[in-house]
Design an enzyme around this catalytic site. Sequence first.
Site, short mmCIF file in Angstrom:
data_model
loop_
_atom_site.label_atom_id
_atom_site.label_comp_id
_atom_site.label_asym_id
_atom_site.label_seq_id
_atom_site.Cartn_x
_atom_site.Cartn_y
_atom_site.Cartn_z
N HIS A 92 172.33 68.42 -0.01
CA HIS A 92 171.34 69.25 -0.29
C HIS A 92 170.82 70.41 0.65
CE1 HIS A 92 170.17 66.94 -3.97
NE2 HIS A 92 170.35 65.60 -2.99
N GLU A 177 173.72 61.30 -20.49
CA GLU A 177 173.97 60.55 -21.90
C GLU A 177 173.00 59.31 -22.07
OE1 GLU A 177 177.04 59.08 -18.86
OE2 GLU A 177 176.06 60.92 -19.19
N GLU A 191 173.45 73.51 -12.29
CA GLU A 191 174.48 73.95 -11.29
C GLU A 191 175.29 72.84 -11.23
OE1 GLU A 191 176.47 73.57 -8.63
OE2 GLU A 191 175.18 73.73 -7.00
N GLU A 200 184.94 67.03 -9.94
CA GLU A 200 183.81 65.95 -10.29
C GLU A 200 183.56 65.92 -11.56
OE1 GLU A 200 182.10 65.49 -5.82
OE2 GLU A 200 181.08 67.13 -7.12
#
Length: 413
Positions: A92, A177, A191, A200
């Site tokens: 982060h 999901e 993002e 990924e």
Amino acid sequence: MEEAEKEPKKDASAEEFVALSDFTASGSDQLSFLCGDRLLVHARPCEDWWWAELREDMVGYVPASHLEQEEDLEDPWQDVEYFGSYGNLKLHLEMLSDRSRTEAYRQVVLNNRDFLRDKVVMDLGCGTGIISLFCAQLAQTAKVYAVEASPIVEYTRRLVRQNDCEDVVCVLQGRAEQVQLPQRVDVLLSEWMGNCLLFEFMVEAVLLARQRWLAEGGVMWPSSAALLLVPCQAHSFYTETMTFWERPYGLDFSPLQPLAQQEFFSKPKFSHVLEPQDCLSTPSEVLFLNMYTLTVQDLEEMEGQFDFLVDTPGDFHGFCAWFTVGFESLQPGGEAVQLDTGPFSEPTHWKQTLFMLDSPVSVHQGESIRGSIVLRRNPTWRRHLSITFDWVHYSPSENQYKVSSSPYLYWRY
């Protein structure tokens, strides 16, 4: 393989296994394969070596230790490791410190604040929630659903309260999901981009969220994405990984060069910094993704074409890739925002990705490098992919063609 003196016959009751890692054959009776490949095991002539089939015309002995049956695999999405890595501040900090990245999203919100006012937004993979806070504070949205699957979500809730946005921003923990929203959204923000754009495959989560929660006529940001490519020089990397072994400390270590080539050049080099002067041609867009029409099935295999004219003579060490994403403007006459991660723009934490050739090729002005790039999603380990370049180097002065192919396994963990 001493116990298996002749080639076993194919067995109709063959069992399917998945490769856990790469294997390179060292004999004509062995079979090479990549991590994630599916193989049919026809016979087990000894404990350590089995007779297997990769495709109709590809059979041979394989090491049993490299194979596992699919039902025994643990976490093919590697969720524990993937989401766990976003549960601490290291990533982060890297993302928030990337001003090009963060300012692009801030500028999108600012440029479209009149449109966003009183709208409902989903911020998928919100992390610390900075984009959600931009929407709440700069555009006065009606609601922002900030969705995050990693453990950082507990701190995201604190940051929302700390910035007095809890009436607007609702933080939800879960995967795309699985998460449930009380309503559809007008805007889906995320993002999602990884190295070389797709790595990924967070983009799949965005497509699932688009299907489940985006209202008819809703907005996708980014609205489009593109992968760019250029043939390049990489003298420093080549010197430190290959030339180094020639005479270190006055000793001949050259027998290690083939091992170095396999170790350092068979996979892409992440976070490469490409100097503009090392580009041997003008970069070319090889893939374009429309985020309104892209499907999950499209992600399984993507192919792009390139046709480079060499304008800077030098050593062709490999290809370098990066991406751009575009955010359409929703204001009348408004300006679209683009985030460019290439060598001609402000640096980003993604930098560029380098694909080294086995050995450098001398190229001259006016020569061409044309071919294709194919990105194939790993059939088992779903966050990974393989990338194959097939190309022809043509020298008009010598009227010679050289055909080459280079496969790379895009695997970080």
